[in-house]
Design a protein around this motif. Structure first.
Motif, PDB file in Angstrom:
ATOM      1  N   GLN A 194       0.833  -1.198   0.000  1.00  0.00           N
ATOM      2  CA  GLN A 194       0.000   0.000   0.000  1.00  0.00           C
ATOM      3  C   GLN A 194       0.874   1.258   0.000  1.00  0.00           C
ATOM      4  N   PRO A 195       0.346   2.364  -0.518  1.00  0.00           N
ATOM      5  CA  PRO A 195       1.143   3.606  -0.487  1.00  0.00           C
ATOM      6  C   PRO A 195       1.629   3.967   0.912  1.00  0.00           C
ATOM      7  N   GLY A 196       0.863   3.634   1.926  1.00  0.00           N
ATOM      8  CA  GLY A 196       1.266   3.895   3.307  1.00  0.00           C
ATOM      9  C   GLY A 196       2.454   3.065   3.760  1.00  0.00           C
ATOM     10  N   ASP A 197       2.818   2.050   2.971  1.00  0.00           N
ATOM     11  CA  ASP A 197       4.005   1.251   3.282  1.00  0.00           C
ATOM     12  C   ASP A 197       5.282   1.926   2.794  1.00  0.00           C
ATOM     13  N   SER A 198       5.139   2.988   2.027  1.00  0.00           N
ATOM     14  CA  SER A 198       6.310   3.703   1.509  1.00  0.00           C
ATOM     15  C   SER A 198       7.143   4.220   2.676  1.00  0.00           C
ATOM     16  N   ALA A 199       8.345   3.728   2.774  1.00  0.00           N
ATOM     17  CA  ALA A 199       9.215   4.010   3.916  1.00  0.00           C
ATOM     18  C   ALA A 199      10.580   3.392   3.618  1.00  0.00           C
ATOM     19  N   THR A 200      11.497   3.576   4.544  1.00  0.00           N
ATOM     20  CA  THR A 200      12.788   2.889   4.460  1.00  0.00           C
ATOM     21  C   THR A 200      12.769   1.715   5.427  1.00  0.00           C
ATOM     22  N   TYR A 201      13.226   0.578   4.952  1.00  0.00           N
ATOM     23  CA  TYR A 201      13.225  -0.645   5.752  1.00  0.00           C
ATOM     24  C   TYR A 201      14.665  -1.089   6.019  1.00  0.00           C
ATOM     25  N   PHE A 202      14.907  -1.450   7.269  1.00  0.00           N
ATOM     26  CA  PHE A 202      16.221  -1.939   7.664  1.00  0.00           C
ATOM     27  C   PHE A 202      16.100  -3.348   8.228  1.00  0.00           C
ATOM     28  N   CYS A 203      16.971  -4.225   7.781  1.00  0.00           N
ATOM     29  CA  CYS A 203      17.105  -5.501   8.460  1.00  0.00           C
ATOM     30  C   CYS A 203      18.214  -5.360   9.493  1.00  0.00           C
ATOM     31  N   ALA A 204      18.237  -6.258  10.440  1.00  0.00           N
ATOM     32  CA  ALA A 204      19.251  -6.209  11.487  1.00  0.00           C
ATOM     33  C   ALA A 204      19.495  -7.609  12.022  1.00  0.00           C
ATOM     34  N   ALA A 205      20.615  -7.748  12.693  1.00  0.00           N
ATOM     35  CA  ALA A 205      20.954  -9.018  13.339  1.00  0.00           C
ATOM     36  C   ALA A 205      21.576  -8.696  14.683  1.00  0.00           C
ATOM     37  N   SER A 206      21.226  -9.500  15.661  1.00  0.00           N
ATOM     38  CA  SER A 206      21.709  -9.183  16.998  1.00  0.00           C
ATOM     39  C   SER A 206      23.068  -9.782  17.245  1.00  0.00           C
ATOM     40  N   ASP A 207      23.910  -8.959  17.834  1.00  0.00           N
ATOM     41  CA  ASP A 207      25.230  -9.383  18.279  1.00  0.00           C
ATOM     42  C   ASP A 207      25.029 -10.394  19.405  1.00  0.00           C
ATOM     43  N   PRO A 208      25.657 -11.541  19.312  1.00  0.00           N
ATOM     44  CA  PRO A 208      25.410 -12.589  20.313  1.00  0.00           C
ATOM     45  C   PRO A 208      26.142 -12.406  21.642  1.00  0.00           C
ATOM     46  N   SER A 209      26.729 -11.227  21.854  1.00  0.00           N
ATOM     47  CA  SER A 209      27.513 -11.016  23.075  1.00  0.00           C
ATOM     48  C   SER A 209      26.654 -10.840  24.319  1.00  0.00           C
ATOM     49  N   GLY A 210      25.353 -10.691  24.137  1.00  0.00           N
ATOM     50  CA  GLY A 210      24.489 -10.531  25.292  1.00  0.00           C
ATOM     51  C   GLY A 210      24.241  -9.084  25.675  1.00  0.00           C
ATOM     52  N   THR A 211      24.752  -8.166  24.900  1.00  0.00           N
ATOM     53  CA  THR A 211      24.541  -6.750  25.195  1.00  0.00           C
ATOM     54  C   THR A 211      23.479  -6.136  24.289  1.00  0.00           C
ATOM     55  N   TYR A 212      22.784  -6.980  23.519  1.00  0.00           N
ATOM     56  CA  TYR A 212      21.692  -6.534  22.665  1.00  0.00           C
ATOM     57  C   TYR A 212      22.137  -5.494  21.653  1.00  0.00           C
ATOM     58  N   LYS A 213      23.373  -5.585  21.192  1.00  0.00           N
ATOM     59  CA  LYS A 213      23.817  -4.737  20.105  1.00  0.00           C
ATOM     60  C   LYS A 213      23.338  -5.343  18.795  1.00  0.00           C
ATOM     61  N   TYR A 214      22.936  -4.472  17.887  1.00  0.00           N
ATOM     62  CA  TYR A 214      22.447  -4.934  16.597  1.00  0.00           C
ATOM     63  C   TYR A 214      23.299  -4.370  15.470  1.00  0.00           C
ATOM     64  N   ILE A 215      23.521  -5.203  14.465  1.00  0.00           N
ATOM     65  CA  ILE A 215      24.165  -4.787  13.226  1.00  0.00           C
ATOM     66  C   ILE A 215      23.055  -4.574  12.208  1.00  0.00           C
ATOM     67  N   PHE A 216      23.065  -3.409  11.578  1.00  0.00           N
ATOM     68  CA  PHE A 216      21.993  -3.072  10.647  1.00  0.00           C
ATOM     69  C   PHE A 216      22.445  -3.156   9.197  1.00  0.00           C
ATOM     70  N   GLY A 217      21.497  -3.512   8.339  1.00  0.00           N
ATOM     71  CA  GLY A 217      21.722  -3.386   6.911  1.00  0.00           C
ATOM     72  C   GLY A 217      21.696  -1.916   6.517  1.00  0.00           C
ATOM     73  N   THR A 218      21.987  -1.662   5.250  1.00  0.00           N
ATOM     74  CA  THR A 218      22.112  -0.287   4.785  1.00  0.00           C
ATOM     75  C   THR A 218      20.775   0.349   4.423  1.00  0.00           C
ATOM     76  N   GLY A 219      19.710  -0.416   4.448  1.00  0.00           N
ATOM     77  CA  GLY A 219      18.386   0.158   4.237  1.00  0.00           C
ATOM     78  C   GLY A 219      17.883   0.021   2.810  1.00  0.00           C
ATOM     79  N   THR A 220      16.568  -0.107   2.669  1.00  0.00           N
ATOM     80  CA  THR A 220      15.888  -0.139   1.368  1.00  0.00           C
ATOM     81  C   THR A 220      14.778   0.895   1.380  1.00  0.00           C
ATOM     82  N   ARG A 221      14.832   1.795   0.414  1.00  0.00           N
ATOM     83  CA  ARG A 221      13.783   2.802   0.316  1.00  0.00           C
ATOM     84  C   ARG A 221      12.684   2.270  -0.592  1.00  0.00           C
ATOM     85  N   LEU A 222      11.531   2.024  -0.018  1.00  0.00           N
ATOM     86  CA  LEU A 222      10.390   1.471  -0.758  1.00  0.00           C
ATOM     87  C   LEU A 222       9.401   2.568  -1.097  1.00  0.00           C
ATOM     88  N   LYS A 223       9.000   2.582  -2.351  1.00  0.00           N
ATOM     89  CA  LYS A 223       7.939   3.489  -2.785  1.00  0.00           C
ATOM     90  C   LYS A 223       6.842   2.660  -3.422  1.00  0.00           C
TER      91      LYS A 223
END
Lengths: 113, 113
Positions: free
Chosen positions: B81-110
């Motif tokens: 839907q047009p309301g879905d137009s946004a930037t989307y990021f995927c991420a993965a959690s660092d397994p060190s237990g500190t809840y740090k996340y590594i993010f992708g560079t983003g996808t701009r959806l229109k």
């Protein structure tokens, strides 16, 4: 709404001046984070905190320092701002204990001239 | 390696179509994979997340497909839907237990109306 307030929301400053960004949370979460967002780079971790006075570096920590003297406040300081630090800065908290999902503030846009 | 690679950088979809965004990771120790949605001027907001012991998770029109052996995961937006137009990021959690996340560079959806 994760109860996160960032200030200032917008700031323009000169190269070489110190800048402090503030993140305030109302939910007493242990983990807090500072990320910067730049086109083509996504979100990159600058520093994080796992408790009062307990902080550690992220992947892009050079030129930045942090402090956390109270649970609710996490400060990010640029001792001497450079143009490469022009960015949008996001504070985040980890709310869910088991998964640690991040919840972000609204961001602080910093321009260094 | 701590990278999370995201593609495409931008995506244009017709209303009612399917939007697909892909991410690949290298660190097999990552243990949690969220997707974030960001509207202009706002902070990223958690959309949906998955653990590596599950191959698919669906929430409304949003589905994560996870391929552990290929170290890839993707976001599918059905009936876009047009309301879905946004930037989307995927991420993965660092397994060190500190809840740090590594993010992708983003996808701009229109999504075109």
């Amino acid at each position: 709404d994760a109860g996160i307030t960032q200030s200032p929301r917008h700031k323009v400053t000169e190269t070489g001046t110190p800048v402090t960004l503030r993140c305030h949370q109302t939910e007493n979460h242990r983990y807090m984070y500072w990320y910067r967002q730049d086109p083509g780079h996504g979100l990159r971790l600058i520093h994080y905190s796992y408790g009062v006075k307990d902080t550690d570096k992220g992947e892009v920590s050079d030129g930045y320092s942090v402090s956390r003297s109270k649970t609710e406040d996490f400060l990010l300081t640029l001792e001497s701002a450079t143009s490469s630090q022009t960015s949008v800065y996001f504070c985040a908290i980890s709310r869910v204990k088991n998964t640690g999902e991040l919840f972000f503030g609204e961001g602080s846009r910093l321009t260094v001239l | 390696q701590q990278q999370v690679k995201q593609s495409p950088q931008s995506l244009i979809v017709q209303k009612g179509g399917i939007s697909i965004i892909n991410c690949a990771y290298e660190n097999t120790a990552f243990d949690y994979f969220p997707w974030y949605q960001q509207f202009p001027g706002k902070g990223p907001a958690l959309l949906i997340a998955i653990r590596p012991d599950v191959s698919e998770k669906k929430e409304g029109r949003f589905t994560i497909s996870f391929n552990k052996s290929a170290k890839q995961f993707s976001l599918h937006i059905m009936d876009s839907q047009p309301g879905d137009s946004a930037t989307y990021f995927c991420a993965a959690s660092d397994p060190s237990g500190t809840y740090k996340y590594i993010f992708g560079t983003g996808t701009r959806l229109k999504v075109l109306a």
